[in-house]
Design an enzyme around this catalytic site. Sequence first.
Site, mmCIF file in Angstrom:
data_model
loop_
_atom_site.group_PDB
_atom_site.id
_atom_site.type_symbol
_atom_site.label_atom_id
_atom_site.label_comp_id
_atom_site.label_asym_id
_atom_site.label_seq_id
_atom_site.Cartn_x
_atom_site.Cartn_y
_atom_site.Cartn_z
ATOM 1 N N ASN A 159 0.905 -1.213 0.030
ATOM 2 C CA ASN A 159 -0.086 -0.182 -0.050
ATOM 3 C C ASN A 159 0.786 1.419 0.031
ATOM 4 O O ASN A 159 0.405 2.397 -0.633
ATOM 5 C CB ASN A 159 -1.178 -0.104 1.035
ATOM 6 N N GLU A 257 4.270 -4.562 12.078
ATOM 7 C CA GLU A 257 3.033 -3.700 11.984
ATOM 8 C C GLU A 257 1.953 -4.324 11.084
ATOM 9 O O GLU A 257 2.298 -4.655 10.004
ATOM 10 C CB GLU A 257 3.260 -2.442 11.427
#
Length: 488
Positions: A159, A257
């Site tokens: 992303n 993450e």
Amino acid sequence: MRFDLDSGSVIRGAMFIGGQWTSGSAQAVITVENPATEEVIATIPEGGAEDAHAALAAAKRAQPSWAALPAIKRGEAVLALADKVEEHAEALARILTLEQGKPISQARGEVGAVLMFLRHHAGAARRIEGDIISSDNVDEEIHIRRHPYGVVVGLTAWNYPAALAARKLAPALVAGNTFVLLSHEITPVSGLFLAHLAKEAGLPDGVFNVVTGRGPVVGQALVESRDTGLVTMTGSTRAGKQIYAAAADTLKVLRLELGGKAPFIVMVDADIDRAVDAAVTARYTNCGQICTCNERMYLHRAIADEFLEKFVARSRAISIGNPMDDPDMGPKVSGVEVAKIEEMVTRARRAGAELLLEGGPLREGNFAKGHWYSPTVLEVTENTSPLIQEEVFGPVAPALRVDSFEEAARLANDTVYGLSAYVFTRDHRRLMKSPYALKFGELYLNRSNGEQVQAFHSGWGQSGLGGEDGKYGFDGYLRKQTTYLNWG
């Protein structure tokens, strides 16, 4: 390796290992497509475990001399890379738009984030500190020093491929580690371009290496290797669990993450227009493909109708189109992602969700090619809805009405995720209570998303381990050593 984006020709990629471009052991290629047109923009070697080991070996050879440099010299090298990124900022932005699909202005914003991460962490070179502690013994001191881990492996998501690489690369290098990057196979070109710029900037051979291939093969080899000191990864919770398992045998240090399911809570006393602005930005930026996105809205019953009317109107007005023309929203990154969202919405509707704005896949006219999904807004009545419990990662916004902040917090916490949360209220007591009531690593109170580099970005629960940014994130790239110094 050439990155000629204007010729219309397909980029022929290579891996960057030990300062050299190479196809390594690859017998096949990965094709990289433009998600807006489905045209192939690059072919990249599909590397294997041998290439992972070669990159780690190059990084391991380079690490002692790199760590021996004064930290300020390592910081200056990272600043030189930042200067090269700034010089070629538009080229990097175009690469990001072509391989990932975000509108060009948002791609330029990502390049700005790359520069921010590089320059901020370069400034940490003079802030690597230890401690001298009093001993219980006569003629003795206790020294706590910080040392690099050695070789750091960075695994990044599709992303924000360039920003995530820089977010990990900069602190790792300044701390004295060397780095091996594996970008996601959907978006590998931007990471290779960063390596190209690093070579131009004069980074020593082996300090920054880039391998290409698929996570289950190359990523697995990188994580399992004894030459890897630390793994920093941004991606899905599913992938994070696989890395966690792969790292178990060598007890690898991990910084993960992972996914998010951010609740967006709007109370009766909120500034509704401000909340709507933030909710739209936090849902549709990058086609909703941000881990901190507004994933589910909890609206106080007294203001829900007003909020939803305004939110639906704003959602309907979102412009969609060729990302190079800079619309509000570009395509999803892949057809697989579109199908995933479509299936989730179908399940939610079967479970009773009410459509307030019927968006969905776009497959005709200007959208006959590419991976398009228009904004969709639904209202649900149960916190068990798949749209409330599962990460959407796309332009679909579910809403649920609540009667109090306490109810909203309880429902918001009913999740395996714990990355980000939003609260909109003018009540000072609720604002002060929010950090205690919400079990998330990052809170946005009366504002939209967007971390700042001097803070700390971390998830709780199945949203991850460790964190990035600021002094706490930088410190995670250093390990501590205790010395008992007795001179008696």
